[in-house]
Each structure stands twice: as structure tokens, then as C-alpha cells.
Design an enzyme around this catalytic site. Structure first.
Site, mmCIF file in Angstrom:
data_model
loop_
_atom_site.group_PDB
_atom_site.id
_atom_site.type_symbol
_atom_site.label_atom_id
_atom_site.label_comp_id
_atom_site.label_asym_id
_atom_site.label_seq_id
_atom_site.Cartn_x
_atom_site.Cartn_y
_atom_site.Cartn_z
ATOM 1 N N GLY A 119 -0.010 -49.492 41.931
ATOM 2 C CA GLY A 119 0.878 -49.342 40.787
ATOM 3 C C GLY A 119 1.518 -47.974 40.791
ATOM 4 C CD GLN B 120 1.906 -42.320 39.467
ATOM 5 O OE1 GLN B 120 2.061 -43.492 39.185
ATOM 6 N NE2 GLN B 120 1.014 -41.913 40.352
ATOM 7 C CB CYS C 247 -4.121 -41.730 40.646
ATOM 8 S SG CYS C 247 -2.514 -41.374 39.918
ATOM 9 C CG LEU C 248 -0.004 -43.975 44.902
ATOM 10 C CD1 LEU C 248 1.316 -44.731 44.855
ATOM 11 C CD2 LEU C 248 -0.556 -43.940 46.319
ATOM 12 C CG HIS D 283 -4.245 -45.949 36.747
ATOM 13 N ND1 HIS D 283 -5.261 -45.263 37.369
ATOM 14 C CD2 HIS D 283 -3.096 -45.350 37.154
ATOM 15 C CE1 HIS D 283 -4.736 -44.288 38.120
ATOM 16 N NE2 HIS D 283 -3.434 -44.329 38.011
ATOM 17 C CD GLU D 284 0.151 -47.397 37.539
ATOM 18 O OE1 GLU D 284 0.916 -46.425 37.331
ATOM 19 O OE2 GLU D 284 -0.669 -47.434 38.478
ATOM 20 C CG HIS E 148 0.323 -42.529 35.301
ATOM 21 N ND1 HIS E 148 0.095 -41.246 35.738
ATOM 22 C CD2 HIS E 148 -0.267 -43.339 36.214
ATOM 23 C CE1 HIS E 148 -0.596 -41.289 36.872
ATOM 24 N NE2 HIS E 148 -0.839 -42.551 37.187
HETATM 25 CO CO CO Z 1 -1.860 -43.248 38.815
#
Ligand code: CO
Length: 164
Positions: A46, A51, A89-90, A131-132, A135
Site C-alpha cells: 500500500g 509518502q 512501511c516503504l 496502516h494507510e 498515514h
Molecule cells: Co506505510
């Protein structure tokens, strides 16, 4: 389409609350297309707009059944159960932490044209929704963990999963 640079933890951008998307125009569509390409390249589950440096409430979630889902102005409307599992997480590259999330999550969101819809996810998809969406409020999963998992801990978790 273009691959965008993923912002990593430490950048103040990632701690900011994102604003609602109000215009469902070409600019949004380009952002979403770029996010898809960026996610695919990074092989993530995701990605949220902050991000890639855009402080707007838009996320994408890769789901086995539905492909890549685009969620604009998403909100969690109900949740059920509990699951504990490794999360990454990226924006926190190469690290994992054990996070407890609801097992099933129902969300409401708009599509790229502004139409509202509801969607349900369980397991990894439910985890990803939570999670997203966090953000978008400037939060990272690391707030839920007491330490990053070691390789041994990560391997032990997956070995246990396989036995079940
Ligand atoms: Co993330």
C-alpha cells in the site's frame, strides 16, 4: 506515468495531517497512476499520498481479490476482531514490527471520480487499510511497536504461521 520518490521517516511531511481531496481532476488521476507505478516498483502492499510528498487524503491498497484499490478521503466505519503480525512501511525501509490490528475492517471512500463506495477487507487487506489511513493523519506504524523485529523473530513468526 512516472515513478515518484518515496519519502522516508524523518521527513516532517510524514507527520502532517493531510487535507481532504476536493477536486477529482486530471491532476488527481496522474497522482494515482504514479502512485500505482511507484507501489509496483517498490513491491509494497500500500501507499499513501504523503509518502510521495502530497498532503492529500488519497491512498492505494494492493488486494489479492480486487487488484489495486484507490481510496480517496477514506474512513474506517467499522472494525472487528484482532490480528497480530509483522508490519512494514516503504517509508521505513527494511524494517518490520509486530502490530496488532483489527481482523476485519469496513471502510468508506471515494473513487477517482468522486463517487462514494464501501469496501471490506480482512487479514492483510484490513491491516493495510488501517496502516494507510493512519498515514493521512501523519502517523506511522512504529508508534504501535516496542521494537523492530530481528531477522530471527521474523523467521520464527513465519515458521509458526506455516505450521498452523
Ligand atoms: Co506505510
Amino acid at each position: 506515468m512516472a515513478i515518484r520518490k518515496i519519502v522516508v521517516q524523518g521527513e516532517p511531511l510524514l507527520t502532517k495531517k493531510c487535507r481532504q481531496v476536493t477536486e477529482f481532476n486530471q491532476r488527481l488521476h496522474v497522482l494515482l497512476d504514479d502512485m500505482r507505478e511507484t507501489l509496483e516498483e517498490a513491491q509494497g502492499a500500500g501507499l499513501a499520498a504523503p509518502q510521495v510528498g502530497i498532503l492529500r487524503r488519497a491512498v492505494i491498497v494492493a488486494d489479492d481479490d480486487n487488484g489495486v484499490m484507490e481510496l480517496i478521503n477514506p474512513e474506517i466505519i467499522s472494525q472487528e476482531g484482532e490480528q497480530a503480525g509483522p508490519e512494514g512501511c516503504l517509508s521505513v525501509p527494511g524494517k518490520w514490527g509486530m502490530v496488532t490490528r483489527p481482523e476485519r475492517v469496513k471502510i468508506r471512500a471515494q473513487d477517482r471520480f468522486g463517487s462514494w463506495f464501501e469496501a471490506e477487507g480482512e487479514g492483510l487487506t484490513a491491516r493495510c487499510f488501517c496502516h494507510e489511513i493512519e498515514h493521512l493523519d501523519g502517523r506511522l506504524y512504529v508508534e504501535h511497536i516496542d521494537h523492530f523485529l530481528t531477522e530471527e523473530e521474523l523467521e520464527a513468526f513465519y515458521a509458526e504461521q506455516e505450521e498452523e
